[in-house]
Design a protein around this motif. Structure first.
Motif, short mmCIF file in Angstrom:
data_model
loop_
_atom_site.label_atom_id
_atom_site.label_comp_id
_atom_site.label_asym_id
_atom_site.label_seq_id
_atom_site.Cartn_x
_atom_site.Cartn_y
_atom_site.Cartn_z
N TYR A 58 0.78 -1.35 0.02
CA TYR A 58 -0.07 -0.14 0.12
C TYR A 58 1.22 1.15 -0.10
O TYR A 58 1.95 1.30 0.50
CB TYR A 58 -0.87 -0.03 1.24
CG TYR A 58 -2.05 -0.90 1.06
CD1 TYR A 58 -3.23 -0.15 0.69
CD2 TYR A 58 -2.13 -2.11 1.46
CE1 TYR A 58 -4.50 -1.08 0.50
CE2 TYR A 58 -3.35 -3.01 1.18
CZ TYR A 58 -4.23 -2.33 0.58
OH TYR A 58 -5.74 -3.20 0.49
N CYS A 59 0.32 2.35 -0.61
CA CYS A 59 1.08 3.49 -0.35
C CYS A 59 1.00 4.24 0.77
O CYS A 59 -0.10 3.86 1.30
CB CYS A 59 0.38 4.47 -1.64
SG CYS A 59 0.73 4.04 -3.39
N HIS A 60 1.55 5.30 1.05
CA HIS A 60 1.47 5.92 2.49
C HIS A 60 0.30 6.58 2.45
O HIS A 60 -0.37 7.08 3.52
CB HIS A 60 2.82 6.55 2.88
CG HIS A 60 3.78 5.74 2.79
ND1 HIS A 60 4.14 4.56 3.74
CD2 HIS A 60 5.02 5.66 1.87
CE1 HIS A 60 5.02 3.90 3.57
NE2 HIS A 60 5.74 4.54 2.51
N ILE A 106 -0.50 0.94 -10.30
CA ILE A 106 -1.39 1.30 -8.96
C ILE A 106 -2.87 1.03 -9.15
O ILE A 106 -3.47 1.25 -10.39
CB ILE A 106 -0.85 2.87 -8.86
CG1 ILE A 106 -1.63 3.19 -7.55
CG2 ILE A 106 -1.17 3.68 -9.98
CD1 ILE A 106 -0.86 4.63 -7.05
N CYS A 121 0.43 -0.50 -4.64
CA CYS A 121 1.41 -0.38 -6.04
C CYS A 121 1.59 -1.89 -6.36
O CYS A 121 1.56 -2.65 -5.52
CB CYS A 121 2.59 0.19 -5.70
SG CYS A 121 2.38 1.97 -5.32
N ILE A 127 6.42 3.28 -4.59
CA ILE A 127 5.44 3.90 -3.65
C ILE A 127 5.75 5.22 -3.42
O ILE A 127 5.13 6.24 -3.75
CB ILE A 127 5.60 3.07 -2.29
CG1 ILE A 127 5.07 1.60 -2.28
CG2 ILE A 127 5.05 4.30 -1.08
CD1 ILE A 127 5.04 0.98 -1.34
N TYR A 130 4.40 7.18 -6.55
CA TYR A 130 2.94 7.33 -6.53
C TYR A 130 2.64 8.19 -5.41
O TYR A 130 1.44 9.09 -5.57
CB TYR A 130 2.31 6.02 -6.55
CG TYR A 130 2.40 5.43 -8.00
CD1 TYR A 130 1.82 6.00 -9.05
CD2 TYR A 130 3.18 4.45 -8.15
CE1 TYR A 130 1.96 5.47 -10.28
CE2 TYR A 130 3.18 3.73 -9.51
CZ TYR A 130 2.76 4.13 -10.70
OH TYR A 130 2.85 3.71 -11.73
N ASP A 131 3.40 8.19 -4.16
CA ASP A 131 2.97 9.09 -3.16
C ASP A 131 2.80 10.48 -3.47
O ASP A 131 2.14 11.31 -3.12
CB ASP A 131 3.62 8.86 -1.79
CG ASP A 131 3.24 7.62 -0.95
OD1 ASP A 131 1.94 7.68 -0.94
OD2 ASP A 131 3.83 7.10 -0.22
#
Length: 147
Positions: A58-60, A106, A121, A127, A130-131
């Protein structure tokens, strides 16, 4: 490496499941072979249990306080603004949303009980990339985020 292999295998499993579903339909129409029907149904069921995005990191960044009726609109806007060739986001069979113009790097998933859109992702190394995109979009559209 293992995570990317799992993700790639989903494509092949989708192809196999489509074939098995077709066979199940044909078997159920043409014969009364319940053993064959049960075997195919078990394979399809086991595959569907594995389709959850648990193995993808998972992204933050997550979007908070998102009403259910605005999820697709927000995700479609994100897709159009942040991804080349992006059109509208669309929901997939597993309940997640395709948001990156078909690249499958994503995805988004909406958690109604939390009113939150979370992103995951394909590769852990992406990550941070994309964040940044998610934070930039959220700031421009006044969306509350978490880290």
């Amino acid at each position: 490496m293992e995570k990317s292999l799992q993700f790639c295998s989903i494509y092949f499993m989708q192809r196999i499941c489509a074939y098995l579903a077709e066979q199940l339909h044909r078997v159920s129409l043409n014969t009364t072979d319940l053993t064959m029907q049960c075997k195919v149904m078990i394979i399809v069921y086991d595959y569907r249990k594995q389709r959850e995005p648990k193995f993808m990191p998972y992204c933050h960044t997550a979007f908070q306080n998102v009403p259910p009726d605005q999820v697709e609109e927000i995700l479609s806007t994100l897709t159009k603004e942040q991804f080349i060739g992006g059109r509208a986001a669309y929901i997939l069979d597993d309940g997640s949303y395709s948001i990156d113009a078909g690249q499958n790097d994503i995805r988004a998933i909406y958690y109604a009980e939390e009113s939150t859109i979370k992103f995951f992702c394909r590769y852990e190394r992406e990550i941070a990339f994309y964040d940044k995109k998610l934070k930039f979009f959220a700031e421009n559209h006044s969306i509350h985020t978490t880290l």
